[in-house]
Scaffold this motif. Sequence first.
Motif, short mmCIF file in Angstrom:
data_model
loop_
_atom_site.label_atom_id
_atom_site.label_comp_id
_atom_site.label_asym_id
_atom_site.label_seq_id
_atom_site.Cartn_x
_atom_site.Cartn_y
_atom_site.Cartn_z
N TYR A 131 -12.80 -2.34 -7.14
CA TYR A 131 -13.21 -2.54 -5.60
C TYR A 131 -13.12 -4.40 -5.66
CZ TYR A 131 -15.35 1.56 -3.72
OH TYR A 131 -15.76 2.67 -2.95
N TYR B 282 -5.85 0.92 -3.84
CA TYR B 282 -6.30 1.68 -2.99
C TYR B 282 -5.75 2.84 -3.56
CZ TYR B 282 -7.22 -1.69 0.94
OH TYR B 282 -7.66 -2.59 1.62
N SER C 149 -12.81 7.93 1.82
CA SER C 149 -13.40 6.71 2.49
C SER C 149 -12.58 5.57 2.35
CB SER C 149 -14.71 6.14 2.19
OG SER C 149 -15.38 5.22 2.89
N VAL C 150 -12.06 5.35 0.98
CA VAL C 150 -11.15 4.22 0.81
C VAL C 150 -9.67 4.54 1.50
CG1 VAL C 150 -9.86 3.58 -1.27
CG2 VAL C 150 -12.31 3.55 -1.65
N GLN D 163 -9.54 5.56 4.37
CA GLN D 163 -9.68 5.21 5.90
C GLN D 163 -9.76 3.49 5.68
OE1 GLN D 163 -9.07 7.01 8.31
NE2 GLN D 163 -8.96 8.80 6.78
N SER D 164 -10.39 3.05 4.89
CA SER D 164 -10.32 1.46 4.75
C SER D 164 -9.03 1.16 4.54
CB SER D 164 -11.15 1.04 3.47
OG SER D 164 -12.57 1.40 3.75
#
Length: 148
Positions: A77, A90, A108-109, A111-112
């Motif tokens: 992160y 990622y 979710s990562v 999508q980010s």
Amino acid sequence: MREGRQAQRAGSTEEACEAYEEGLGLWRGPVLEDLRDGPIVNGFVCWAEQSRLECVEWYVDAGLELGRHRELVSYLYAQLEELPLHEAFYRQLMLALYRSGCRADALSVYQSARIVLSDELAQEPSAALRGLHHAVLVDAPELELATV
């Protein structure tokens, strides 16, 4: 880095991970920050920064191979905070989260990554990142840590 690569090639992932970590520990921030005004210095700075980035990727890959996925989550992160356009982080974070039992966070990562890459570069994630996303969606067995 050289010691880490040699250890990796010899099949000693633990030793490689330690060497990468030791090499990264030598990094002291921006390279020649006050002297960047010529092509030779700029070339060296680019090489040094790319070498560090490569070492980070190898360190994380070795750590994931050793089953240190939980330990690497916050580290990854932080790397993404620094370099939000670096797709390899990622991918590595998604795998670390998935192996930590955080499948929803791994998705979710992704999508980010899609949002950042689309907004900043007008591009979709690479085939490798899309493939990992699909593998997470279907709980593909190849995502599990290889055991010997």
